[in-house]
Write a protein that holds these residues in place. Structure first.
Motif, short mmCIF file in Angstrom:
data_model
loop_
_atom_site.label_atom_id
_atom_site.label_comp_id
_atom_site.label_asym_id
_atom_site.label_seq_id
_atom_site.Cartn_x
_atom_site.Cartn_y
_atom_site.Cartn_z
N UNK A 1 5.61 9.27 1.67
CA UNK A 1 6.29 8.19 0.89
C UNK A 1 7.39 7.75 2.11
N UNK A 2 7.88 6.56 1.78
CA UNK A 2 8.58 5.98 2.46
C UNK A 2 9.38 4.85 1.93
N UNK A 3 10.76 4.58 2.46
CA UNK A 3 11.76 3.45 2.17
C UNK A 3 12.06 3.61 0.43
N UNK A 4 12.05 2.39 -0.11
CA UNK A 4 12.42 2.65 -1.59
C UNK A 4 11.08 2.47 -2.41
N UNK A 5 10.16 3.38 -2.00
CA UNK A 5 9.04 3.17 -2.63
C UNK A 5 9.25 3.62 -4.32
N UNK B 1 -0.69 0.99 -3.17
CA UNK B 1 -1.55 1.35 -2.38
C UNK B 1 -1.53 2.36 -1.45
N UNK B 2 -2.78 2.88 -1.03
CA UNK B 2 -2.66 4.00 -0.07
C UNK B 2 -3.84 3.90 0.75
N UNK B 3 -3.76 4.50 1.70
CA UNK B 3 -5.01 4.66 2.99
C UNK B 3 -6.41 5.33 2.12
N UNK C 1 -3.21 10.48 -6.87
CA UNK C 1 -2.50 10.83 -5.82
C UNK C 1 -1.19 10.40 -5.89
N UNK C 2 -0.79 9.54 -6.50
CA UNK C 2 0.60 8.94 -6.72
C UNK C 2 0.53 7.89 -8.02
N UNK C 3 0.94 8.41 -9.12
CA UNK C 3 0.96 7.59 -10.13
C UNK C 3 1.97 7.78 -11.15
N UNK D 1 3.11 0.94 -0.35
CA UNK D 1 2.09 1.86 0.05
C UNK D 1 2.72 3.06 0.38
N UNK D 2 1.66 4.24 0.19
CA UNK D 2 2.08 5.40 0.54
C UNK D 2 0.76 6.01 1.41
N UNK D 3 0.98 7.03 1.91
CA UNK D 3 0.15 7.86 2.84
C UNK D 3 -0.54 8.97 1.98
#
Length: 759
Positions: free
Chosen positions: A127-131, A151-153, A200-202, A248-250
């Protein structure tokens, strides 16, 4: 479409105050604190990156990490997690005494603090920034939110850049760069209702958890499908599952239980079907509608424009084949140095689609333009994207105005000659029987027109005159073989010819030395590779196979023919190019045969045989001769041999083997020929970076369209008909239908080549 995010900047500063962090102005309610729940089992380095990025971005005033070690078999993971817990008070470590599986472990985290909201975060997510701020803000800005997914890849229906695909990070950018673009250009308002969140990220609202309960441990056991079930239960209770457009996350994917995913996925789908009979229909409908394209495409265009690299526009036909393989090859070769787009016809002579490449792969999203009414809009977009060079690869099906794109962009263009369409409208220089017409023939143009008729009222001479400006104004005309250059320059004067084999040649050097492995203890195994048209020798292949019946010879076809061939040929069916090497090794041919009846300009299937070190038999026309010159176990035969002559040839090879002496003298391939793609191709291409203006972007919404990769309903029907026609009895009936009528029927369904439809 993008919305201004400036109004959120003040609000973001305001809510970063610990005293006021729990109040959401958008909904007028107080927001709960958040537990970021990370179940861990395997993947040491992935877990390290996940926790480090989460610790660096989570505000301890209102959020913490709850990490659960599900009895990992890796002692290094246990040590890592305990060290993180000791050094970071905002991280809570829970340790399962025994392995509980993903669902029970996730539920343990969800129950840890019944006052807090939760984010379920896979241990292979970065994750990044202020997600987290943006996720929580959106969860309370909208009413009755059960789950919220960014969003994620690699997040199926929430994937970027390709929808429902496992993607690399776009343009090799990092997570923070990608997430910043989403956050800058979209806002809390940009959400889409989805049938299910992606685990994955919820983000999960606690009030929804209180209402419907936790994940179903008894049913979904080890994991997979539990979040789909939970989201369906939430929806039935009147809650909403949303996809957030400004985050957006990876997600690497498949780390925790990669080896057992397939059976568990199948079982989960069965269970979901039983509980929610309309679930998969709902998913299918969502995929067709694809509302998040309104975010993906602007982000894709904006990121493309912002890159400080040379940008090249490919222009080609839509038929795939060797032309598309070459474009994919160039885009992959220069992935670190340049960016590429591709313009292809949509409706012949009327419209085009514009797609973007990433690391050698053409992305699914694209834009559609009607050329007559939207040419200026297309040019404005290409200019703001920073296109500094145009490369024509084919003009079949193009609206004539597309020829003016380079001039409108005030840039140079190259032209690659992949076949002989510009000569007289006949790409293969073959007659009505699909056999080569020598240029010296007094009826050359007339016989070629018997196979590929010119437009009414246009003679071959007028056709060439019409093509001349495209050829003469090109900065360079590129030929993939000396034979191609010689034939083409009979009809056109080329000021700056470049003769260079495609880059795959140098990439595979040195080719392995071919060996002869066949002995008389088994049949000779002959392989033909590719989508075999009449010009490529499908009919001669069938006739020779029939003539060899009873001989110690096996004839194999990896690919398919334009019609079902006789039972004397073992047909292995369509293949994906990435699998071709392994499939050929499985077939284990003794020799690869190229029965082409036209002067091919390069042949990627020949490249494949040469890379595998296989003996080959090729015709004495086209690029084949120069490409096998000087190579042992490479026999050059007259292209127009009769069936009887081929029968005797193959029987002799089966009995005595192939000539192991080198063939014709090797072609002198100069350093300049090889250095072109390495040193010269991108030389002089302007590097332009910038932004797609709000004015241009605002006018593009009606142009959003997939880049021609998805099958239409007509093409799906055509695929079914094609497969039905492969049945032996049906194939015999189809063979009675004249070829021209077969082609006319096929064109009514689609202009796309069959290998793009049936693969």
């Amino acid at each position: 479409m993008p919305k201004s995010h400036s109004s959120n900047n003040t609000w973001r500063t305001f809510t970063n105050s610990p005293l006021l962090a729990r109040y959401c102005a958008g909904s007028g309610v107080f927001m709960r604190n958040v537990d970021v729940i990370i179940p861990v089992y395997n993947g040491l380095e992935e877990t390290r990156r996940c926790i480090e990025t989460a610790l660096a971005t989570v505000d301890s005033a209102w959020a913490r990490l709850v990490v659960i070690n599900d009895a990992s078999p890796d002692p290094h993971i246990t040590t890592l997690l305990r060290n993180y817990a000791a050094d970071n008070p905002q991280l809570v470590l829970l340790e399962n005494e025994h392995n509980l599986g993903f669902v029970a472990t996730a539920n343990r985290g969800l129950r840890y603090d019944s006052n807090n909201d939760a984010v379920l975060l896979n241990s292979d997510v970065e994750v990044a920034n202020d997600w987290l701020f943006r996720l929580r803000e959106a969860a309370y800005h909208h009413q009755r939110v059960a789950s919220l997914t960014p969003f994620a890849n690699n997040a199926t229906i929430c994937s970027f850049p390709d929808f429902c695909k496992d993607n690399n990070l776009l343009f090799d950018l990092d997570v923070a760069q990608l997430d910043s673009h989403f956050a800058t250009h979209f806002s809390v308002e940009d959400v889409f209702s989805i049938p299910t969140g992606i685990g994955c990220c919820m983000y999960l609202r606690r009030d929804c958890l209180d209402d419907i309960g936790y994940f179903d441990e008894d049913t979904f056991g080890r994991g997979y499908g539990e979040e789909n079930d939970w989201c369906q239960r939430a929806e039935q209770a009147g809650w909403r599952n949303l996809h957030l457009g400004n985050c957006f996350v990876y997600h690497k994917g498949g780390v925790s239980f990669a080896q057992e995913q397939t059976p568990r996925v199948a079982r989960a789908m069965e269970l979901l079907d039983q509980r929610y009979p309309h679930y998969h229909a709902t998913i299918g409908s969502f995929v067709v509608q694809d509302p998040a394209r309104e975010v993906r495409i602007p982000v894709l265009l904006g990121l493309f424009a912002a890159q400080h690299r040379p940008k090249v526009l490919f222009i080609s036909h839509k038929l795939g084949g060797g032309v598309q393989e070459h474009l994919n090859e160039l885009a992959k070769l220069y992935a670190a140095d340049a960016l590429f787009l591709q313009l292809v016809p949509e409706q012949d002579g009327q419209s085009v689609t514009l797609g973007i490449f990433d690391q050698g792969r053409r992305l699914r999203d694209g834009l559609y333009f009607d050329v007559d009414s939207e040419f200026d809009k297309l040019v404005a977009l290409l200019r703001e994207l920073g296109v500094g060079h145009v490369h024509f690869h084919h003009t079949l099906g193009l609206h004539p105005r597309i020829w003016a794109v380079a001039g409108a962009l005030d840039c140079d263009y190259d032209l690659t000659i992949h076949d002989y369409y510009l000569v007289n409208g006949n790409p293969t220089l073959t007659d009505a029987e699909a056999r080569f017409v020598a240029e010296s023939s007094p009826e050359f143009d007339q016989r070629c027109a018997g196979h590929y008729p010119l437009p009414d009222g246009i003679s071959a001479q007028q056709w060439r005159l019409n093509q001349r400006p495209l050829v003469s104004r090109a900065r360079r005309v590129i030929f993939p073989s000396t034979d191609c250059a010689r034939r083409f320059q009979r009809y056109f004067t080329v000021a700056q010819p470049v003769i260079c084999w495609h880059p795959d040649y140098l990439a595979a050097q040195p080719y392995p030395q071919p060996q002869w492995h066949h002995d008389n203890s088994r049949p000779l195994r002959i392989l033909v590779v590719g989508a075999i048209s009449r010009e490529k020798g499908a009919d001669i292949l069938e006739e020779v196979a029939a003539a060899l019946a009873g001989s110690p010879v096996e004839m194999h076809l990896l690919g398919y023919a334009y019609r079902a061939l006789g039972k004397g040929i073992i047909t292995h069916g369509p293949y994906d190019s990435a699998q071709a090497k392994d499939l050929i090794k499985t077939i284990a041919p003794d020799v690869v045969w190229f029965p082409a009846l036209w002067p091919e300009t390069y042949s990627y299937t020949l490249s494949l045989a040469l890379r595998l070190g296989l003996p080959v038999v090729v015709p004495d026309i086209g690029a084949f001769v120069e490409r096998v010159a000087g190579r042992v176990l490479s026999v050059v035969c007259p292209w127009d041999r009769s069936v009887r002559e081929w029968q005797l040839f193959w029987q002799d090879v089966a009995a005595h083997g192939m000539d192991q002496k080198p063939g014709l003298a090797a072609v002198d391939t100069t350093d300049e020929m090889h250095d072109f793609y390495a040193d010269e191709y991108l030389r002089g291409v302007a590097v332009i970076s910038g932004v797609v203006s709000a004015t241009v972007m605002a006018g593009l919404r009606e142009n959003f369209r997939g880049a021609g990769h998805e099958l239409t309903s007509s093409e799906r029907w055509l695929g079914r008909i094609w497969r039905f026609s492969r049945r032996p009895l049906v194939a015999r009936l189809v063979a009675l239908v004249p070829f021209g009528l077969q082609q006319a029927i096929k064109r009514r369904f689609s202009a796309r080549p069959m290998h793009d439809i049936v693969r």
